[in-house]
Design an enzyme around this catalytic site. Structure first.
Site, PDB file in Angstrom:
ATOM      1  N   HIS A 186      62.837  11.784 -49.311  1.00  0.00           N
ATOM      2  CA  HIS A 186      64.213  10.889 -49.821  1.00  0.00           C
ATOM      3  C   HIS A 186      64.537   9.649 -48.310  1.00  0.00           C
ATOM      4  CE1 HIS A 186      67.555  12.634 -47.542  1.00  0.00           C
ATOM      5  NE2 HIS A 186      66.661  14.234 -48.068  1.00  0.00           N
ATOM      6  N   ASP A 187      64.519   8.591 -48.264  1.00  0.00           N
ATOM      7  CA  ASP A 187      65.492   7.490 -47.185  1.00  0.00           C
ATOM      8  C   ASP A 187      64.047   7.887 -46.283  1.00  0.00           C
ATOM      9  OD1 ASP A 187      67.886   7.651 -48.491  1.00  0.00           O
ATOM     10  OD2 ASP A 187      67.752   9.033 -48.438  1.00  0.00           O
ATOM     11  N   GLY A 221      63.079  14.120 -45.325  1.00  0.00           N
ATOM     12  CA  GLY A 221      64.487  13.180 -44.916  1.00  0.00           C
ATOM     13  C   GLY A 221      64.382  12.001 -44.497  1.00  0.00           C
TER      14      GLY A 221
END
Length: 258
Positions: A121-122, A139
């Site tokens: 994520h991200d 992340g």
């Protein structure tokens, strides 16, 4: 070339499919997926969630692209994934959407993600990068352009990987990787200039000489990072590459690998 969707593929009526797209047997395309022109989705590939995919990407069998974040903070808010053009996602590669409401995991263009790679994520990935088998990002990792990450390597969350750098196979990265460098080991150590990568990308002798000077200070100068940075800033005629290293070190929050 017309769009081709195999009868066994599951494609949401709320997905957007571009011109000339090929979707193979048993592929799954979920609600909210936007697929650009001339993409190829191989059998059993899974694309789901709010994804914006540019043209001419290729997704191999059993990759899962756009699944929700594994971050335990994620509470099901609407989050996004954006993918550029001409990327290749090989078998069993995974890419996750952002953790935070309204935010986006971003992948640029002309990247190659080999089998079992993972983009959490991200993360933000630039262009022309190669992720070898089982290369893994936690992340919020930032990967700049023209980076090569060796197989079975793992990058800690919030690290930055500088442009034209290389991470050797089976490497543990817990700090930022200086642009144009080669790091290797567990934990990672700064080994040398990424000379092969620079020559392949047609860097001039002047550019390489400037970078060799910078890496020598960081590797063999007997200086701490602040002292090495002071010496680099004393150079009167700085190349763009030297300036990039100086800015990268100054902006580092986790510290750089040496």
């Amino acid at each position: 070339m017309q769009t081709s969707i195999h009868p066994t593929a599951v494609v949401s009526s709320k997905a957007q499919i571009g011109a000339g797209v090929e979707i193979g047997p048993y592929a799954y395309i979920g609600e909210g997926v936007q697929i650009g022109d001339y993409c190829i989705i191989h059998p059993h590939a899974v694309l789901k969630g709010q994804i914006e995919i540019g043209p001419e990407n290729e997704f191999y069998s059993f990759c899962v692209i756009g699944e929700k974040s594994q971050d335990l903070k994620y509470q099901g808010e609407p989050t996004y994934l954006k993918i550029g053009t001409n990327n290749v996602f090989r078998e069993f590669s995974t890419v996750h959407r952002s953790t935070f409401k309204g935010q986006t995991t971003e992948i640029g263009s002309y990247n190659h993600f080999l089998a079992y790679t993972h983009i959490a994520h991200d993360c933000r990935i630039g262009d022309w990068c190669v992720f070898s088998n089982n290369a893994t990002l936690a992340g919020h990792v930032v990967v700049e352009d023209h980076v090569t990450i060796g197989g079975l390597s793992a990058v800690h969350q919030f690290c930055r990987i500088g442009k034209f750098s290389m991470i050797g196979g089976c490497t543990k990265v817990v700090q930022d990787v200086i642009p144009f460098s080669l790091v290797d080991g567990n934990p990672a150590k700064l080994r040398s200039l990424n000379l092969v990568g620079l020559k392949r990308n047609h860097f001039s002798e002047e550019q390489i000489k400037s970078l060799k000077f910078a890496l020598k200070l960081l590797l063999d100068g007997g200086l701490n990072i602040s002292q090495a940075l002071e010496e680099l800033e004393k150079v009167t005629e700085k190349t763009q590459e030297l300036m990039a290293i100086i800015r990268f070190i100054k902006d580092s929050e986790r510290g750089v690998i040496r």
